[in-house]
Design a protein around this motif. Structure first.
Motif, mmCIF file in Angstrom:
data_model
loop_
_atom_site.group_PDB
_atom_site.id
_atom_site.type_symbol
_atom_site.label_atom_id
_atom_site.label_comp_id
_atom_site.label_asym_id
_atom_site.label_seq_id
_atom_site.Cartn_x
_atom_site.Cartn_y
_atom_site.Cartn_z
ATOM 1 N N ASN A 44 -27.720 -3.354 41.386
ATOM 2 C CA ASN A 44 -26.923 -1.947 40.766
ATOM 3 C C ASN A 44 -26.448 -1.095 41.918
ATOM 4 O O ASN A 44 -27.275 -0.720 42.822
ATOM 5 C CB ASN A 44 -27.694 -1.221 39.815
ATOM 6 N N VAL A 46 -24.561 2.600 43.180
ATOM 7 C CA VAL A 46 -23.630 3.783 42.558
ATOM 8 C C VAL A 46 -22.801 4.111 43.909
ATOM 9 O O VAL A 46 -23.728 4.465 45.271
ATOM 10 C CB VAL A 46 -24.708 5.026 42.423
ATOM 11 N N LYS A 106 -19.360 2.759 40.663
ATOM 12 C CA LYS A 106 -20.419 1.932 40.098
ATOM 13 C C LYS A 106 -20.223 0.467 40.548
ATOM 14 O O LYS A 106 -18.895 0.052 40.485
ATOM 15 C CB LYS A 106 -20.857 2.038 38.978
ATOM 16 N N ALA A 191 -22.079 -2.778 34.610
ATOM 17 C CA ALA A 191 -21.841 -1.630 35.048
ATOM 18 C C ALA A 191 -20.557 -0.747 34.604
ATOM 19 O O ALA A 191 -19.632 -1.510 35.033
ATOM 20 C CB ALA A 191 -22.103 -1.482 36.469
#
Length: 672
Positions: A44, A46, A106, A191
């Motif tokens: 993941n 950001v 994201k 996401a």
């Protein structure tokens, strides 16, 4: 106290320098046991606002795609399919001339694996990716997944380890609060990308719409459609019981035309999928097939034969049109589409091909624009029947329009053949060959418009109309404009169509003054962009600079760096900048994304813990260790000892011509 004070000042100075090392993507990972010996690994990210990171599916020839590398895979586990991605965006890149796919806000990458060695305790992975804003950064991140023991166990997400990164930036690492937020996310769900306005994509769709709209008007002026306008409008106005009913029926007829073509665009998008269409645009077979189709359409328009749908289709639809009412009008619109197919089919086909290459909902937008232009005359002439008297009479000019479109179709076809040649790197359709074909096509079109040649279905031409002469002059001017391109002229008006300058028999022009004979090149140098002499190795460039006693301009760049190309095209091409680059400096271009492996003896582990295995790794480490930054483009003007000549601003990046010129002159004035 003085020593302590000096130490604090020194640390603050280094901290301010390190702050130039950017790290716009913050990563966490998680692993989930799906079933016996099967796991899902999740990455993941950001991404900071205004930055974007390129997807795995960004095509070749563009920015660097994301790559997931598993270090300890052999004998331990197998990958199940390709890594899956969360939602991405697609936009056309006019520098690399490809549709690039990227993440904003994201990103999530998921890879399913199956263990073949049940004793293995961890999975080691590396992410290589490019993230860009006004500058680009090539990143390498290392991750370790600890394999859970039970089927219900999900290992908590782990924050990236800054010690193993290519770029060490502790001051930019995510806080504990940020890590907690990431842990709260559901790792199995895609996401969600933070919604931002994608102006590039919107511009692309508007371009498709306007091209399709103009194509719809062009289709109106063909022999298959134009004569139907007065016939159809007269039918609605005379057969309807009241004028209001006739207007209503004509408007519904126009709406039906729009619905039919939009449904066609929807079918194309649904069958192939929005993402698949974009992927197809760089596929060799896709480009070859549509090259053949467009050539077929062009030959049809030129008069060799007609492409028609089976007569039985038209008869069946026409019989349904006699039913009257809304259903009958809908079938009348369908009958128009079938009957006029020999003229509209090639145009619709070309539009769908072009729209498909853009991906997404472009085929729907294209068909809406085309059908709107096709439907509006039927609706407007129903509202104002008196306008029918102002329509020009049908005649030979309609076939001229059709032939004109045939030449345009033929020219566009070679763009698809060029795409296939570029992907395969066969160098069969290089820039000069492509331009020669276009010059021949548009030159022949000019001769046709001036009446020097005729086509099979042309009417006898007793005189040239003013409109035909004016169009002939435009086409002739365009043909002459392209001729210097054979000798290296940039041809900015059509830069998106022919192959790039470097894909050419003479990448730097024929007989250009900027071109240096290979025999006169310094040892280790090559001819680069704009015919400049460049070195791609620092040591060789430094040695040459010492022999000629000139300062060094270090150009930290990348093959897949968009803004590097923009600087070269828009700033370096300026006459004042070009003069400095040719005469006053030794130019050393160091490519940080060069994937060629270094000799084993030259490979090493950097102070940040990164394994320096490729040429690009070497120059990246050089840039970071010496100049404390990791962005491209980056320019440094140095003396022969490697010291920066610009005291106020030691490095410079993506700027305009005047600022770049002042920076160069300031540094040169300090060279001794």
């Amino acid at each position: 106290m003085k020593k302590l004070f000096f130490l604090v000042i020194t640390l603050l100075a280094f901290a301010s320098i390190d702050a130039q090392i950017l790290d716009p993507a913050k990563w966490t990972t998680a692993i989930e046991k799906k079933s016996d010996n099967t796991y899902v690994l999740t990455f993941n990210a950001v991404i900071e606002k205004d930055w974007h990171m390129y997807s795995q599916f960004t095509p070749e020839g563009g920015p660097l795609p994301l790559e997931v590398v598993f270090k300890n895979q052999k004998g331990n586990y197998t990958l199940i399919g390709k890594a899956k991605e969360s939602k991405t965006k697609t936009a056309y890149n006019d520098i690399f001339e490809v549709n690039e796919t990227f993440f904003e806000g994201k990103a999530q990458i998921q890879q399913e694996i199956k263990l073949t060695n049940t004793k293995i305790s961890k999975i080691e992975a590396v992410l290589n990716y490019q993230v860009c804003k006004e500058v680009c950064i090539n990143q390498e991140k290392k991750f370790t997944f600890i394999i859970p023991a039970s089927t219900s166990e999900i290992v908590a997400p782990t924050v990236e380890n800054p010690i193993t990164e290519q770029v060490q930036a502790d001051s930019l690492a995510p806080s504990l609060g940020e890590a907690s937020v990431m842990q709260a996310e559901t790792i199995s769900a895609p996401a969600e990308v933070i919604p931002t306005e994608d102006t590039t994509t919107k511009k692309g769709l508007w371009t498709i719409f306007f091209i399709a709209f103009l194509s719809g008007f062009a289709a109106l002026l063909t022999p298959c459609v134009f004569p139907l306008i007065p016939m159809t409008v007269s039918f609605f106005t005379k057969q309807s019981k009241t004028r209001a009913a006739g207007i209503r029926n004509a408007i519904f007829y126009g709406i039906s035309i729009i619905v039919i073509y939009v449904v066609l665009g929807l079918i194309v998008t649904t069958i192939f999928g929005a993402g698949a269409l974009n992927a197809l645009s760089t596929n060799v077979w896709f480009n070859l097939i549509f090259f053949a189709l467009l050539v077929l359409f062009a030959i049809s328009f030129l008069g060799a034969f007609e492409i028609v749908l089976p007569n039985s289709w038209a008869n069946k639809v026409d019989s349904q049109a006699d039913r009257g009412g809304i259903v009958g009008i809908l079938f009348m619109a369908l009958a128009l589409a079938i009957v006029s197919f020999s003229c509209t089919g090639p145009i619709v086909g070309t539009l769908l091909v072009e729209a498909a290459s853009k991906g997404g909902i472009a085929p729907i937008v294209g068909m809406f624009g085309f059908s709107l232009a096709l439907a509006l005359p039927f609706m407007f002439f129903a509202l104002f029947p008196g306008w029918l008297q102002s329509l020009p009479k049908s005649g030979g000019w309609l076939n001229t329009v059709k032939v004109f479109l045939g030449f345009i179709e033929l020219a566009l076809a070679f763009k698809f053949l060029s795409n296939a040649d570029l992907v395969l790197q066969l160098h069969l359709l290089e820039r000069e060959v492509f331009l020669a074909i276009w010059i021949a096509i548009f030159g022949t079109l000019a001769l046709y418009l001036f009446g020097k040649i005729t086509m099979p279905h042309d009417s006898p031409l007793t005189h040239l109309s003013v409109g035909r002469v004016m169009m002939g002059l435009v086409v002739l001017s365009f043909t002459i404009y392209m001729i210097p391109g054979l000798w290296g002229a940039p041809l900015k008006l059509i830069s998106a169509f022919p192959p790039p300058m470097e894909y050419s028999e003479s990448p730097h022009g024929v007989g250009g003054s900027a071109l240096i004979p290979a025999t006169d090149l310094p040892e280790g140098a090559k001819i680069g962009v704009h015919g400049l002499t460049i070195f791609e190795d620092y040591e060789k460039g430094l040695a040459y600079a010492k022999t000629v006693n000139k300062p060094i301009l270090l150009d930290f760049t990348g093959y897949a760096c968009v803004n590097c190309r923009k600087m070269e095209n828009n700033v370096w091409s300026d006459a004042k900048i070009m003069s400095i680059l040719k005469k006053d400096v030794v130019l050393i271009s160091l490519y940080v994304d060069d994937k060629r492996a270094l000799p084993k003896s030259e490979q090493f582990v950097s102070t940040s813990g990164s394994e320096i295995e490729t040429i690009g790794d070497k120059w990246t480490d050089f840039m970071i260790s010496r100049y404390k930054t990791n962005t491209q483009p980056l320019y440094v003007l140095t003396d022969l000892e490697g010291k920066s000549l610009n005291t106020a601003k030691p490095t410079i990046s993506y700027v305009g011509i005047s600022e770049y010129e002042n920076w160069l002159k300031d540094g040169l004035s300090n060279f001794k």
